[in-house]
Design a protein around this motif. Structure first.
Motif, PDB file in Angstrom:
ATOM      1  N   GLY A 327       0.800  -1.214   0.000  1.00 16.77           N
ATOM      2  CA  GLY A 327       0.000   0.000   0.000  1.00 16.77           C
ATOM      3  C   GLY A 327       0.836   1.268   0.000  1.00 16.77           C
ATOM      4  O   GLY A 327       0.542   2.229  -0.727  1.00 16.77           O
ATOM      5  N   LEU A 328       1.907   1.275   0.792  1.00 14.57           N
ATOM      6  CA  LEU A 328       2.769   2.452   0.843  1.00 14.57           C
ATOM      7  C   LEU A 328       3.471   2.671  -0.491  1.00 14.57           C
ATOM      8  O   LEU A 328       3.605   3.811  -0.955  1.00 14.57           O
ATOM      9  CB  LEU A 328       3.799   2.285   1.962  1.00 14.57           C
ATOM     10  N   ALA A 329       3.910   1.588  -1.126  1.00  9.90           N
ATOM     11  CA  ALA A 329       4.573   1.719  -2.425  1.00  9.90           C
ATOM     12  C   ALA A 329       3.616   2.277  -3.477  1.00  9.90           C
ATOM     13  O   ALA A 329       4.001   3.112  -4.307  1.00  9.90           O
ATOM     14  CB  ALA A 329       5.117   0.365  -2.864  1.00  9.90           C
ATOM     15  N   LEU A 330       2.370   1.839  -3.454  1.00 16.14           N
ATOM     16  CA  LEU A 330       1.406   2.276  -4.460  1.00 16.14           C
ATOM     17  C   LEU A 330       0.934   3.715  -4.252  1.00 16.14           C
ATOM     18  O   LEU A 330       0.577   4.403  -5.205  1.00 16.14           O
ATOM     19  CB  LEU A 330       0.196   1.335  -4.467  1.00 16.14           C
ATOM     20  N   THR A 331       0.911   4.176  -3.014  1.00 20.50           N
ATOM     21  CA  THR A 331       0.383   5.520  -2.716  1.00 20.50           C
ATOM     22  C   THR A 331       1.485   6.496  -2.312  1.00 20.50           C
ATOM     23  O   THR A 331       1.196   7.551  -1.756  1.00 20.50           O
ATOM     24  CB  THR A 331      -0.654   5.441  -1.581  1.00 20.50           C
ATOM     25  N   ALA A 332       2.750   6.164  -2.612  1.00 15.97           N
ATOM     26  CA  ALA A 332       3.877   6.950  -2.107  1.00 15.97           C
ATOM     27  C   ALA A 332       3.791   8.425  -2.492  1.00 15.97           C
ATOM     28  O   ALA A 332       3.999   9.313  -1.654  1.00 15.97           O
ATOM     29  CB  ALA A 332       5.189   6.348  -2.621  1.00 15.97           C
ATOM     30  N   SER A 333       3.489   8.716  -3.751  1.00 21.66           N
ATOM     31  CA  SER A 333       3.463  10.114  -4.202  1.00 21.66           C
ATOM     32  C   SER A 333       2.422  10.927  -3.446  1.00 21.66           C
ATOM     33  O   SER A 333       2.714  12.011  -2.932  1.00 21.66           O
ATOM     34  CB  SER A 333       3.188  10.175  -5.707  1.00 21.66           C
ATOM     35  N   ASP A 334       1.211  10.413  -3.379  1.00 21.26           N
ATOM     36  CA  ASP A 334       0.139  11.134  -2.679  1.00 21.26           C
ATOM     37  C   ASP A 334       0.427  11.236  -1.190  1.00 21.26           C
ATOM     38  O   ASP A 334       0.155  12.264  -0.562  1.00 21.26           O
ATOM     39  CB  ASP A 334      -1.202  10.432  -2.906  1.00 21.26           C
ATOM     40  N   PHE A 335       0.973  10.166  -0.605  1.00 26.78           N
ATOM     41  CA  PHE A 335       1.251  10.171   0.831  1.00 26.78           C
ATOM     42  C   PHE A 335       2.291  11.226   1.181  1.00 26.78           C
ATOM     43  O   PHE A 335       2.110  12.004   2.117  1.00 26.78           O
ATOM     44  CB  PHE A 335       1.735   8.787   1.274  1.00 26.78           C
ATOM     45  N   VAL A 336       3.388  11.270   0.450  1.00 25.68           N
ATOM     46  CA  VAL A 336       4.470  12.201   0.764  1.00 25.68           C
ATOM     47  C   VAL A 336       4.007  13.635   0.611  1.00 25.68           C
ATOM     48  O   VAL A 336       4.248  14.487   1.482  1.00 25.68           O
ATOM     49  CB  VAL A 336       5.690  11.915  -0.131  1.00 25.68           C
ATOM     50  N   TRP A 459      -6.805   5.107 -10.816  1.00 28.47           N
ATOM     51  CA  TRP A 459      -7.075   5.355 -12.238  1.00 28.47           C
ATOM     52  C   TRP A 459      -8.443   6.011 -12.425  1.00 28.47           C
ATOM     53  O   TRP A 459      -8.589   6.944 -13.226  1.00 28.47           O
ATOM     54  CB  TRP A 459      -7.007   4.039 -12.994  1.00 28.47           C
ATOM     55  N   LEU A 460      -9.455   5.526 -11.692  1.00 25.80           N
ATOM     56  CA  LEU A 460     -10.792   6.100 -11.819  1.00 25.80           C
ATOM     57  C   LEU A 460     -10.853   7.539 -11.321  1.00 25.80           C
ATOM     58  O   LEU A 460     -11.499   8.396 -11.921  1.00 25.80           O
ATOM     59  CB  LEU A 460     -11.795   5.244 -11.034  1.00 25.80           C
ATOM     60  N   VAL A 461     -10.166   7.818 -10.219  1.00 25.87           N
ATOM     61  CA  VAL A 461     -10.197   9.166  -9.651  1.00 25.87           C
ATOM     62  C   VAL A 461      -9.434  10.150 -10.530  1.00 25.87           C
ATOM     63  O   VAL A 461      -9.861  11.284 -10.729  1.00 25.87           O
ATOM     64  CB  VAL A 461      -9.610   9.142  -8.217  1.00 25.87           C
ATOM     65  N   GLY A 462      -8.290   9.721 -11.040  1.00 22.48           N
ATOM     66  CA  GLY A 462      -7.527  10.566 -11.944  1.00 22.48           C
ATOM     67  C   GLY A 462      -6.661  11.593 -11.240  1.00 22.48           C
ATOM     68  O   GLY A 462      -6.642  11.709 -10.016  1.00 22.48           O
ATOM     69  N   GLU A 463      -5.920  12.352 -12.033  1.00 21.64           N
ATOM     70  CA  GLU A 463      -4.963  13.321 -11.516  1.00 21.64           C
ATOM     71  C   GLU A 463      -5.593  14.642 -11.131  1.00 21.64           C
ATOM     72  O   GLU A 463      -4.950  15.468 -10.475  1.00 21.64           O
ATOM     73  CB  GLU A 463      -3.873  13.572 -12.566  1.00 21.64           C
ATOM     74  N   ALA A 464      -6.832  14.881 -11.568  1.00 25.26           N
ATOM     75  CA  ALA A 464      -7.449  16.183 -11.294  1.00 25.26           C
ATOM     76  C   ALA A 464      -7.841  16.348  -9.826  1.00 25.26           C
ATOM     77  O   ALA A 464      -8.010  17.470  -9.343  1.00 25.26           O
ATOM     78  CB  ALA A 464      -8.679  16.365 -12.195  1.00 25.26           C
ATOM     79  N   VAL A 465      -7.978  15.244  -9.107  1.00 24.67           N
ATOM     80  CA  VAL A 465      -8.418  15.288  -7.711  1.00 24.67           C
ATOM     81  C   VAL A 465      -7.233  15.631  -6.816  1.00 24.67           C
ATOM     82  O   VAL A 465      -6.085  15.294  -7.101  1.00 24.67           O
ATOM     83  CB  VAL A 465      -9.022  13.926  -7.321  1.00 24.67           C
ATOM     84  N   HIS A 466      -7.486  16.301  -5.703  1.00 23.46           N
ATOM     85  CA  HIS A 466      -6.432  16.642  -4.740  1.00 23.46           C
ATOM     86  C   HIS A 466      -5.775  15.365  -4.215  1.00 23.46           C
ATOM     87  O   HIS A 466      -6.458  14.370  -3.931  1.00 23.46           O
ATOM     88  CB  HIS A 466      -7.024  17.440  -3.583  1.00 23.46           C
ATOM     89  N   PRO A 467      -4.437  15.357  -4.071  1.00 23.56           N
ATOM     90  CA  PRO A 467      -3.747  14.146  -3.601  1.00 23.56           C
ATOM     91  C   PRO A 467      -4.279  13.602  -2.281  1.00 23.56           C
ATOM     92  O   PRO A 467      -4.315  12.387  -2.081  1.00 23.56           O
ATOM     93  CB  PRO A 467      -2.296  14.612  -3.462  1.00 23.56           C
ATOM     94  N   ALA A 468      -4.692  14.478  -1.382  1.00 23.76           N
ATOM     95  CA  ALA A 468      -5.197  14.018  -0.088  1.00 23.76           C
ATOM     96  C   ALA A 468      -6.473  13.198  -0.252  1.00 23.76           C
ATOM     97  O   ALA A 468      -6.662  12.170   0.411  1.00 23.76           O
ATOM     98  CB  ALA A 468      -5.439  15.198   0.839  1.00 23.76           C
ATOM     99  N   LEU A 469      -7.366  13.633  -1.148  1.00 23.25           N
ATOM    100  CA  LEU A 469      -8.607  12.901  -1.385  1.00 23.25           C
ATOM    101  C   LEU A 469      -8.312  11.577  -2.081  1.00 23.25           C
ATOM    102  O   LEU A 469      -8.884  10.534  -1.719  1.00 23.25           O
ATOM    103  CB  LEU A 469      -9.558  13.749  -2.231  1.00 23.25           C
ATOM    104  N   ARG A 470      -7.434  11.609  -3.064  1.00 20.57           N
ATOM    105  CA  ARG A 470      -7.072  10.376  -3.770  1.00 20.57           C
ATOM    106  C   ARG A 470      -6.429   9.376  -2.802  1.00 20.57           C
ATOM    107  O   ARG A 470      -6.702   8.172  -2.851  1.00 20.57           O
ATOM    108  CB  ARG A 470      -6.128  10.708  -4.919  1.00 20.57           C
TER     109      ARG A 470
END
Length: 520
Positions: A327-336, A459-470
């Motif tokens: 999970g951490l590897a997959l969400t690393a960008s948004d988490f950081v 993929w469904l949420v996309g890049e337009a959403v705020h990283p915290a929400l994604r």
């Protein structure tokens, strides 16, 4: 045979082993409970403190502290000589002999700590000269070395509490430390203390923690030193000393290399990524070492019990850390970006790699207590030595590829060396390769399902959403999916883990019913 035993009915005598086993299980569960509470509070408390400080201090300040902590880790490995673990492992000591052994441990470790502080204080300027890209390193190093003076008085009392299986009081001291570390460090950072806020916060918290442990141990060293016991404990502990030293070297050589070739900013980013990814593995390792080692030492002659404990620990750790790493590897960008801030975004690639390093180290934590408890510290030492040689070779090869290359070198070295040690430890308790890795494979299968769902949500949420929400949506979907997949694919391990959690959560009382323990 005593009169009391002659007057005991056969049914009562038959129940004595069961009552003893129940008592031992209760003490272990109580120990796991408080050790887990304290160590996870310690790691997540430090992570919280680091996150807050990351929004106040600069990368360069974190780089200075990361390197100074690497030096102190090396000196801490030098000063123990394995006496603490040797004292815990010894069986059959009477109260008077136990007192002499504990006093011997105190004087050896205290003298070594003070000596290490003096050496560190003296060589700090020369060590700082080896890192020309880090300005102001000398005073930070000298301040950090003061930790050794404080810990000189805590090592023997902590070993005494561990031998009693009195983990609740060890936990209390650590929780005092983590709370005060957060308060001191953040307050000093807000006051403009810079890198010193971390150093002084650590020193103040460690002092309070040491005083708490001394108070709970209720033990005073005597002015006596048993040379015979010292030789015996060193005979057992020398390989653990070497293992500890090599283990510390494994954890600092990457940081020393980065500090020399890349400077304080890159080191600060790498250090924060490393600490984030080992937030779970470090407390898990400490829990297994503190609780499993003294417990396994008591059942070291029962291979069946050791095997059951090995499998139970492996399956429980895998259920927690495999999905966490994926999970951490997959969400690393948004988490950081969400947690640390956008200026730390280059932590993400390192986090994706080091997340699996944390996973490897978590699962490998069950190997050491088995080899130590069964009197094979030499094997543990040579596995660690092999890992050190491999790591240095890989770091030399990867040094030109920057921080990401170093992260890959650390992961590959750990995977090969720790994997070999895990297989060897499993064979010592009668497990073949397939049986040893079966609990890990079951958790990995559920984690793969979770990973597919998390990727789908992103993929469904996309890049337009705020990283915290994604990030929030991915975490919710991941937790729910892994729970369902684990129930479908790994139900027995999940039920065993939940049963253990219930037993641990319901454990009560202090584990101080061993009449052979000193100071009880």
């Amino acid at each position: 045979m005593s009169a009391a035993h002659r007057n005991t009915s056969p049914e009562d005598r038959d129940s004595e082993p069961r009552n003893s086993a129940q008592l031992e299980a209760g003490r272990v569960h109580f120990g796991v409970k408080w050790t887990a509470i304290s160590l996870f509070a310690l790691r997540f408390g430090r992570l919280f403190t680091t996150i807050v400080l990351a929004r106040i201090l600069t990368r360069e300040m974190f780089g200075l502290v990361t390197l100074s902590m690497a030096f102190i880790m090396a000196f801490q490995a030098l000063r123990d000589v394995g006496f603490g673990h040797a004292y815990v492992q010894r069986k059959g000591l009477g109260p008077e002999e136990d007192q002499r052994a504990a006093s011997t441990v105190f004087w050896v470790t205290s003298v070594l700590n003070v000596g290490m502080f003096c050496v560190g204080f003296a060589i700090a300027p020369y060590a700082a000269e080896q890192f020309p890209k880090l300005e102001g390193l000398t005073p930070i190093l000298r301040g950090t070395f003061a930790v050794l003076l404080i810990e000189a008085f805590s090592m023997a009392p902590t070993a005494i509490l561990q031998k009693r299986l009195d983990f609740g009081h060890v936990a209390a001291g650590e929780m005092v430390g983590v709370a005060l570390n957060a308060v001191f460090s953040i307050a000093l950072a807000c006051a403009g203390a810079g890198a010193w806020s971390i150093v002084l916060g650590t020193l103040g918290a460690r002092l309070c923690q040491t005083l708490t442990v001394i108070r709970f141990a209720a033990w005073t060293p005597r002015c006596e030193f048993d040379r015979g016991l010292a030789r015996e404990m060193f005979g057992f502990g020398k390989y653990l000393w070497g293992t500890s030293l090599l283990g510390a070297s494994n954890k600092i050589v990457d940081k020393l290399l980065l500090g020399r070739i890349a400077g304080d900013a890159a080191l600060g980013v790498y250090g924060n990524a490393y600490n984030l990814c080992t937030t779970a593995s470090k407390p898990l390792y400490s829990i297994v070492l503190r609780v499993a080692f003294p417990t396994m030492s008591r059942i070291q002659d029962d291979v069946g019990a050791l095997r059951a404990g090995f499998m139970r620990a492996t399956s429980g750790i895998a259920l927690l850390t495999v999905p966490l790493a994926v999970g951490l590897a997959l969400t690393a960008s948004d988490f950081v970006v969400t947690v640390y801030g956008a200026n730390w975004a280059d932590m993400a690639p390192l986090t994706r790699v080091l997340a699996f390093y944390g996973l490897v180290m978590s699962i490998a934590s069950v190997s050491g207590p088995v080899l130590m408890a069964t009197g094979r510290p030499r094997a543990l030492f040579f596995f660690t030595l092999a890992g050190q040689v491999l790591l240095i070779g890989l770091l030399v090869a990867a040094g030109g590829h920057g921080t990401l290359g170093i992260a890959w070198a650390v992961l590959v070295a750990a995977l090969l060396a720790e994997g070999a040690g895990f297989i060897w430890a499993a064979s010592r308790v009668g497990l073949d390769l397939a049986a040893a890795f079966a609990p890990i494979a079951r958790s990995a299968s559920a984690a793969l399902v979770m990973g597919a769902v998390v990727r789908g949500v992103q993929w469904l949420v996309g890049e337009a959403v705020h990283p915290a929400l994604r990030l929030t949506l991915a975490v919710i979907a991941g937790v729910a999916t892994f729970g369902a997949a684990a129930y479908a694919l790994n139900r027995r391990d999940l039920e065993d883990a939940l049963s253990d959690l219930r037993s641990v959560a319901g454990a009560k009382g202090r584990a101080k019913d061993d009449p052979s323990a000193i100071g009880v």
